[in-house]
Design a protein around this motif. Structure first.
Motif, short mmCIF file in Angstrom:
data_model
loop_
_atom_site.label_atom_id
_atom_site.label_comp_id
_atom_site.label_asym_id
_atom_site.label_seq_id
_atom_site.Cartn_x
_atom_site.Cartn_y
_atom_site.Cartn_z
N LEU A 120 -5.84 -1.80 12.23
CA LEU A 120 -6.38 -1.78 10.87
C LEU A 120 -5.70 -0.68 10.07
O LEU A 120 -5.86 0.51 10.37
CB LEU A 120 -7.90 -1.57 10.90
N TYR A 121 -4.95 -1.08 9.05
CA TYR A 121 -4.20 -0.15 8.20
C TYR A 121 -4.67 -0.32 6.76
O TYR A 121 -5.24 -1.35 6.40
CB TYR A 121 -2.70 -0.47 8.26
N PRO A 122 -4.35 0.67 5.88
CA PRO A 122 -4.71 0.47 4.47
C PRO A 122 -3.97 -0.73 3.89
O PRO A 122 -2.80 -0.95 4.23
CB PRO A 122 -4.23 1.76 3.78
N ASN A 123 -4.63 -1.50 3.07
CA ASN A 123 -3.99 -2.66 2.43
C ASN A 123 -3.76 -2.38 0.95
O ASN A 123 -4.05 -1.28 0.45
CB ASN A 123 -4.81 -3.94 2.68
N VAL A 124 -3.27 -3.38 0.23
CA VAL A 124 -2.88 -3.23 -1.18
C VAL A 124 -4.00 -2.67 -2.05
O VAL A 124 -3.76 -2.00 -3.04
CB VAL A 124 -2.36 -4.58 -1.73
N ASP A 125 -5.24 -2.96 -1.66
CA ASP A 125 -6.38 -2.58 -2.51
C ASP A 125 -6.83 -1.15 -2.31
O ASP A 125 -7.67 -0.66 -3.05
CB ASP A 125 -7.56 -3.53 -2.25
N PHE A 126 -6.30 -0.46 -1.27
CA PHE A 126 -6.84 0.85 -0.96
C PHE A 126 -6.55 1.88 -2.06
O PHE A 126 -7.40 2.67 -2.42
CB PHE A 126 -6.32 1.34 0.40
N TYR A 127 -5.32 1.85 -2.60
CA TYR A 127 -4.95 2.86 -3.60
C TYR A 127 -4.88 2.35 -5.03
O TYR A 127 -4.80 3.15 -5.96
CB TYR A 127 -3.60 3.48 -3.24
N SER A 128 -4.88 1.01 -5.23
CA SER A 128 -4.64 0.50 -6.59
C SER A 128 -5.73 0.95 -7.57
O SER A 128 -5.44 1.30 -8.72
CB SER A 128 -4.52 -1.03 -6.59
N ALA A 186 0.84 -1.21 0.00
CA ALA A 186 0.00 0.00 0.00
C ALA A 186 0.87 1.25 0.00
O ALA A 186 0.56 2.24 -0.67
CB ALA A 186 -0.93 -0.01 1.21
N THR A 187 1.98 1.21 0.75
CA THR A 187 2.87 2.36 0.83
C THR A 187 3.45 2.67 -0.55
O THR A 187 3.49 3.82 -0.98
CB THR A 187 4.01 2.07 1.84
N ILE A 188 3.88 1.62 -1.27
CA ILE A 188 4.47 1.82 -2.60
C ILE A 188 3.39 2.33 -3.57
O ILE A 188 3.63 3.24 -4.36
CB ILE A 188 5.09 0.50 -3.14
N ILE A 189 2.20 1.75 -3.49
CA ILE A 189 1.15 2.14 -4.43
C ILE A 189 0.70 3.59 -4.18
O ILE A 189 0.42 4.32 -5.13
CB ILE A 189 -0.06 1.16 -4.37
#
Ligand code: CMC
Length: 430
Positions: A360-368, A317-320
């Motif tokens: 609960l943190y943002p996961n890979v799907d939050f920004y993609s 998520a950080t990279i995206i």
């Protein structure tokens, strides 16, 4: 508990020693394989929260520290320096390729992009409004009806042909599904283009005019595919392993994985995030939606938040999130309402006691989805994009499972809570 064995003591005082297995990194694992045979009891772990289902060399996650390694390499390094095709080779074969190995692999993938024409006609049978994930799982499943020469799971020579074929054809199948929903003619693959350029060409070219590939879009997709490529024993990967454990052909196992990925708790979350952001609409509505996510009587959850394994930032998520800014800026988008809203929602939730307490943190799907949308990919195609990236992970796990001499059919047991023995009652007496 000793370092190498775990002693289980029963209420009647009898005890059993359970071996403790050690991986290269990560927590130790108690081997309960003999438990039922020795003690007559099963373990109970719905959702497999504390269960390791297999040994694997492919991917490692440290959920507390937010670490993700593919074959030992941190995903951040691969995202910065590598390409999706190179990462695919790494996941499949265990090491980074040298120049010749990479060139040979890349050429082979490029030469397997076309579909059997009969499979293309398959698309004519779908309704105009069919969801692309429904088409993807059906058409990938149908590959077993076309490519009989790679169906013998015991012939390892066939594994490579299957692997190259499915990696190469997934974007072509996805593009055919997209063109059907867009009402446009199918565009054949071009093998002079690389993996992501070819995909953009098949998605967005039309016969009426030339199409110029946007290199930023191609780079962004390549990065997203790297980040989605594998994630150890997640729901869809476990599904592929389980379906494959019966000896079912690999195309059917991958089709099962695609079906599992579609759910909103898994890969379907990227589509759900975008629909949620559109529903929230304005930053002033964020507190209302966060309150709904915390309300146990309301089924609404903050999509793109939370993860079974990560109890810290999802490194993907950080990279995206960084990529989102870059893509939108490079595409000349100064007005970015969805990204702005997502950032505000993230800030708000991360300060909220409920989200802090439950990690609960943002996961890979939050920004993609925001990137996909900026690239012109429709919302209903988002999970298909996830599937294209994840296919290599599914295939790597299927190959590991099918060649493991210790592998057995996956067959869990249960805690039965239904009626005890009862006698059949004739219909007229009920
Ligand atoms: N919004 C509100 N509350 C949540 C959320 C959320 N997104 N996620 C978890 N919780 C709460 C949940 O209600 C539970 O509360 P309590 O302890 O009071 O019962 C607690 O946090 C633990 O959640 P869980 O559902 O028991 O955890 P899980 O490991 O079974 O589920 C999850 C993980 C990803 C399915 C879940 O966090 C979720 O539904 N998130 C939203 C969907 C999503 O973004 N999925 C994508 C996951 S990452 C990519 C992928 O796997 O494909």
């Amino acid at each position: 508990m000793s370092k190498d064995a775990f002693t289980l003591t029963r209420p009647d005082g009898k005890s059993m020693s359970l071996p403790v297995l050690k991986g290269t990194i990560g927590p130790d694992v108690i081997d309960i394989g003999q438990l039922y045979k020795d003690q007559g009891v099963f373990t109970f772990d719905p959702g497999f929260v504390a269960t390791g289902s297999c040994k694997s060399d492919i991917t490692f996650i440290d959920g507390d520290e937010g670490v993700l390694l593919y074959r030992g390499y941190p995903v951040e390094q691969l995202a910065k320096h590598s390409s999706f095709i190179e990462v695919a080779y790494l996941l499949l074969y265990g090491d980074l390729p040298d120049k010749d190995q990479l060139a040979a692999f890349d050429t082979s993938i490029r030469r397997h992009t076309m579909l059997n024409e009969g499979m293309l006609r398959f698309f004519n049978g779908f309704r105009y409004d069919a969801h692309p994930m429904a088409m993807l799982s059906a058409v990938v499943g149908s590959m077993s009806a076309y490519y009989h020469d790679t169906m013998n799971v015991n012939d390892t020579a066939q594994h490579d042909i299957f692997t190259h074929r499915i990696l190469a054809k997934l974007p072509t199948i996805a593009a055919a599904a997209y063109k059907l929903t867009a009402g446009q003619p199918f565009i054949y693959p071009r093998n002079d283009l690389n993996y992501t350029e070819n995909m953009l060409h098949m998605f967005f070219a039309v016969p009426a005019e030339p199409y110029e590939i946007n290199s930023i879009a191609a780079q962004a997709l390549d990065l997203l595919f790297i980040l989605h490529a594998d994630h150890e024993q997640n729901c869809s990967t476990s599904t592929v392993r389980m379906a494959g454990s019966s000896g079912a052909n690999p195309y059917s196992a991958i089709a099962a994985g695609i079906a599992a990925l579609w759910g909103p708790a898994h890969g379907g979350a990227n589509e759900a995030v975008l629909r949620m952001l559109e529903q929230i609409g304005d930053a002033k509505n964020i507190p209302k939606f966060v309150a709904r996510a915390k309300d146990k009587s309301d089924p609404f959850r903050l999509m793109g938040f939370g993860h079974r394994v990560y109890k810290n930032f999802d490194p993907r998520a950080t990279i995206i999130r960084e990529m989102c800014h870059k893509v939108l800026a490079q595409m000349g988008r100064t007005d970015t309402p969805l990204l702005d809203l997502a950032i505000k929602l993230e800030e708000f939730a991360l300060k909220d006691e409920y989200f802090i307490e439950k990690d609960l943190y943002p996961n890979v799907d939050f920004y993609s989805g925001i990137i996909y949308k900026a690239l012109g990919i429709p919302t209903s195609m988002f999970t298909v994009m996830f599937a294209i990236g994840r296919t290599v992970g599914w295939v790597a796990h299927w190959r590991e499972m099918i060649t493991d001499p210790a592998a057995r059919i996956s067959r869990p047991r249960q805690l039965y809570t239904g009626p005890k023995n009862r006698d059949y009652v004739a219909l007229e007496k009920r």
